[in-house]
Design a protein around this motif. Structure first.
Motif, PDB file in Angstrom:
ATOM      1  N   ILE A 143       0.826  -1.209   0.000  1.00 37.90           N
ATOM      2  CA  ILE A 143       0.000   0.000   0.000  1.00 37.90           C
ATOM      3  C   ILE A 143       0.861   1.259   0.000  1.00 37.90           C
ATOM      4  CG2 ILE A 143      -1.812   1.240   1.226  1.00 37.90           C
ATOM      5  CD1 ILE A 143      -2.714  -1.380  -0.027  1.00 37.90           C
ATOM      6  N   LYS A 144       1.994   1.181   0.659  1.00 35.93           N
ATOM      7  CA  LYS A 144       2.852   2.354   0.748  1.00 35.93           C
ATOM      8  C   LYS A 144       3.326   2.806  -0.631  1.00 35.93           C
ATOM      9  CE  LYS A 144       7.100   4.006   2.930  1.00 35.93           C
ATOM     10  NZ  LYS A 144       8.242   3.649   3.810  1.00 35.93           N
ATOM     11  N   GLU A 145       3.665   1.859  -1.491  1.00 38.72           N
ATOM     12  CA  GLU A 145       4.130   2.204  -2.834  1.00 38.72           C
ATOM     13  C   GLU A 145       2.970   2.581  -3.757  1.00 38.72           C
ATOM     14  OE1 GLU A 145       7.158   0.118  -0.728  1.00 38.72           O
ATOM     15  OE2 GLU A 145       5.116  -0.526  -1.230  1.00 38.72           O
ATOM     16  N   ILE A 146       1.824   1.941  -3.558  1.00 26.88           N
ATOM     17  CA  ILE A 146       0.682   2.227  -4.432  1.00 26.88           C
ATOM     18  C   ILE A 146       0.045   3.566  -4.096  1.00 26.88           C
ATOM     19  CG2 ILE A 146      -1.614   1.402  -5.105  1.00 26.88           C
ATOM     20  CD1 ILE A 146      -0.606  -1.429  -4.636  1.00 26.88           C
ATOM     21  N   ASN A 147       0.008   3.912  -2.824  1.00 28.13           N
ATOM     22  CA  ASN A 147      -0.625   5.153  -2.382  1.00 28.13           C
ATOM     23  C   ASN A 147       0.324   6.326  -2.605  1.00 28.13           C
ATOM     24  OD1 ASN A 147      -2.424   6.947  -1.240  1.00 28.13           O
ATOM     25  ND2 ASN A 147      -1.880   6.407   0.876  1.00 28.13           N
ATOM     26  N   PHE A 148       0.381   6.767  -3.836  1.00 26.82           N
ATOM     27  CA  PHE A 148       1.294   7.851  -4.226  1.00 26.82           C
ATOM     28  C   PHE A 148       0.496   8.915  -4.966  1.00 26.82           C
ATOM     29  CE2 PHE A 148       4.143   9.826  -7.340  1.00 26.82           C
ATOM     30  CZ  PHE A 148       5.160  10.253  -6.517  1.00 26.82           C
ATOM     31  N   LYS A 149       0.741  10.138  -4.610  1.00 25.34           N
ATOM     32  CA  LYS A 149       0.014  11.252  -5.204  1.00 25.34           C
ATOM     33  C   LYS A 149       0.840  11.857  -6.336  1.00 25.34           C
ATOM     34  CE  LYS A 149      -2.253  15.629  -4.025  1.00 25.34           C
ATOM     35  NZ  LYS A 149      -2.530  16.606  -2.941  1.00 25.34           N
ATOM     36  N   TYR A 155       3.248   8.982 -11.444  1.00 24.48           N
ATOM     37  CA  TYR A 155       2.816   7.755 -10.774  1.00 24.48           C
ATOM     38  C   TYR A 155       3.458   6.521 -11.417  1.00 24.48           C
ATOM     39  CZ  TYR A 155      -0.341   4.403  -8.562  1.00 24.48           C
ATOM     40  OH  TYR A 155      -0.870   3.353  -7.840  1.00 24.48           O
ATOM     41  N   HIS A 158       7.040   6.346 -10.413  1.00 26.43           N
ATOM     42  CA  HIS A 158       7.161   5.895  -9.017  1.00 26.43           C
ATOM     43  C   HIS A 158       6.969   4.388  -8.913  1.00 26.43           C
ATOM     44  CE1 HIS A 158       6.550   5.601  -4.705  1.00 26.43           C
ATOM     45  NE2 HIS A 158       5.353   5.047  -4.930  1.00 26.43           N
ATOM     46  N   SER A 162       9.842   1.719  -7.741  1.00 27.18           N
ATOM     47  CA  SER A 162       9.587   0.873  -6.571  1.00 27.18           C
ATOM     48  C   SER A 162       9.702  -0.603  -6.927  1.00 27.18           C
ATOM     49  CB  SER A 162       8.198   1.171  -5.996  1.00 27.18           C
ATOM     50  OG  SER A 162       8.091   2.526  -5.602  1.00 27.18           O
TER      51      SER A 162
END
Length: 229
Positions: A143-149, A155, A158, A162
């Motif tokens: 979730i930490k890598e997917i939840n990117f603004k 995106y 990123h 990752s």
């Protein structure tokens, strides 16, 4: 004279490697001053925006190939653990042909020596197979890598960075499993060679060495006189 010594040295080295195989250290491996592995730097992207989607798909393929490589190593290591017991039981059952020959001490010594070598190779095979099956520290996207603004290109960049870093971080764990599997495979091959030698020895004993029949022990008969009253 020097060539003869080098020739004998090469034979001794090859013989030692056959008896006790070891992995050669990787000369290209980067290490710090303490001898530990250097931490690999994070990936820096040099991709254009129109190639981001293709790069991400290729990375997914690389990740799938690494997962398949790990699963293949673990399945083959499990196979070695299951088959080495069968091979050992065959030799134990065949040793009954030798243990019945109590008069030939040389045969007994050869049998014990081959059994000991086989036990060592069996232990090393199972040991490295179990090490290949050990749980390792794997890095996965969460979730930490997917939840990117950010916008679509940011995106994608990123996610690619990752995912590439996760794949690179898993290299050491998977390569360690591969190294343990290679050693298990080498010891397994030597265990099979010992079994073949053992079978050949039993064949030679069966055809060329005759066991002496056991001599019957004389029975002492005592005469008992019975007097009638």
């Amino acid at each position: 004279m020097r060539s003869r010594r080098s020739w004998l040295k090469a034979i001794l080295i090859n013989f030692r490697e056959f008896l006790w195989p070891m992995l050669e250290p990787d000369e290209d491996e980067d290490k710090d001053e303490n001898g530990d592995k250097k931490k690999k730097p994070d990936l820096k992207l040099h991709l254009s925006d129109e190639n981001l989607t293709q790069a991400f798909d290729l990375l997914r393929d690389v990740q799938g190939a690494e997962d398949d490589r790990r699963k293949t190593i673990e399945s083959k290591a499990s196979l070695y653990i299951s088959t080495i017991g069968v091979s050992t039981s065959v030799v134990v059952a065949s040793s009954a042909l030798i243990t019945g020959n109590n008069d030939n001490s040389l045969v007994i010594k050869i049998s014990v020596f081959l059994s000991f070598i086989l036990s060592v190779y069996t232990f090393r095979t199972v040991w490295f197979s179990v090490k290949a099956l050990d749980r390792g520290a794997y890095n996965l996207m969460g979730i930490k890598e997917i939840n990117f603004k950010g916008n679509k290109n940011d995106y994608d960049r990123h996610l690619i960075t990752s995912l590439a870093n996760k794949i690179t971080a898993n290299y050491d764990t998977i390569n360690t499993k591969v190294d343990n599997f290679i050693l298990a495979q080498e010891y397994f091959k030597r265990a099979i060679a010992i079994i073949c030698i053992y079978a050949f020895v039993i064949l030679m004993i069966s055809f060329f060495i005759k066991t002496k029949p056991e001599q019957e022990k004389p029975v002492n008969m005592k005469c008992v006189h019975i007097t009638k009253p």
